[in-house]
Write a protein that holds these residues in place. Structure first.
Motif, short mmCIF file in Angstrom:
data_model
loop_
_atom_site.label_atom_id
_atom_site.label_comp_id
_atom_site.label_asym_id
_atom_site.label_seq_id
_atom_site.Cartn_x
_atom_site.Cartn_y
_atom_site.Cartn_z
N GLU A 1 -0.62 36.58 -6.33
CA GLU A 1 -1.16 37.70 -5.59
C GLU A 1 -0.40 37.85 -4.28
O GLU A 1 0.15 36.88 -3.76
N VAL B 1 -1.09 39.31 -0.49
CA VAL B 1 -2.08 39.80 0.46
C VAL B 1 -1.41 39.86 1.83
O VAL B 1 -0.92 38.83 2.32
N ASP B 2 -1.40 41.04 2.41
CA ASP B 2 -0.77 41.24 3.73
C ASP B 2 0.65 40.69 3.76
O ASP B 2 1.08 40.06 4.73
N GLY B 3 1.37 40.89 2.67
CA GLY B 3 2.76 40.48 2.61
C GLY B 3 2.99 39.01 2.29
O GLY B 3 4.13 38.57 2.20
N VAL B 4 1.93 38.24 2.13
CA VAL B 4 2.05 36.81 1.83
C VAL B 4 1.85 36.61 0.32
O VAL B 4 0.83 37.01 -0.23
N ARG C 1 0.90 34.41 -2.68
CA ARG C 1 0.12 33.21 -2.98
C ARG C 1 0.16 33.01 -4.48
O ARG C 1 -0.01 33.95 -5.24
#
Length: 109
Positions: free
Chosen positions: A7, A9-12, A14
Motif C-alpha cells: 500500500e 499512504v502519503d507517498g510512503v 508499506r
C-alpha cells in the motif's frame, strides 16, 4: 505459504508480509528440526527447520519486495518464526522494518 500486501499512504510504500503457520506433516517436521545453523545474511545461529522455510519464502518473495518500502511482518507458530527471520534479514540488508508481530512463535535463535 505467505501473502505480501503493498500500500502507498502519503507517498510512503508499506509492505505487509504474513506467513502461515504449521498445517501439514512437513511443517511439523520443520517445527521439531531445532538444530542450530548459521544464517550468512543475518549472521545468527537459527533454528534449522524455521530457516529452511524462511529460505524458501525469502527466495520466492524477494522479487515482490520493494527495497524502499517500510515492512511489517506477521505470522503464527512456524509462520511467526519465519516472519522473525525475514525481519532479521531485511534489517541486515538495510531495509526499514517497522514491526514484526508473531503469535505463538517459538525462539528462532
Amino acid at each position: 505459504r505467505y501473502v505480501v500486501r503493498t500500500e502507498v499512504v502519503d507517498g510512503v510504500v508499506r509492505q505487509h508480509v504474513a506467513v502461515k503457520g504449521s498445517d501439514n506433516a512437513k511443517n511439523f517436521r520443520d517445527d521439531v528440526d531445532y538444530a542450530k545453523v548459521v544464517d550468512r545474511l543475518c549472521k545468527a545461529r537459527l533454528h534449522r527447520g524455521f530457516k529452511r522455510v524462511a529460505d524458501a519464502v525469502w527466495d520466492d518473495a524477494l522479487g515482490f519486495l520493494e527495497r524502499d518500502a517500510v515492512f511489517e511482518l506477521t505470522g503464527h507458530s512456524l509462520g511467526g518464526g519465519v516472519a522473525t527471520i525475514l525481519g532479521m534479514r531485511l534489517k541486515a540488508i538495510g531495509a526499514s522494518v517497522s514491526r514484526v508481530v508473531s503469535f505463538g512463535a517459538p525462539k528462532v535463535t
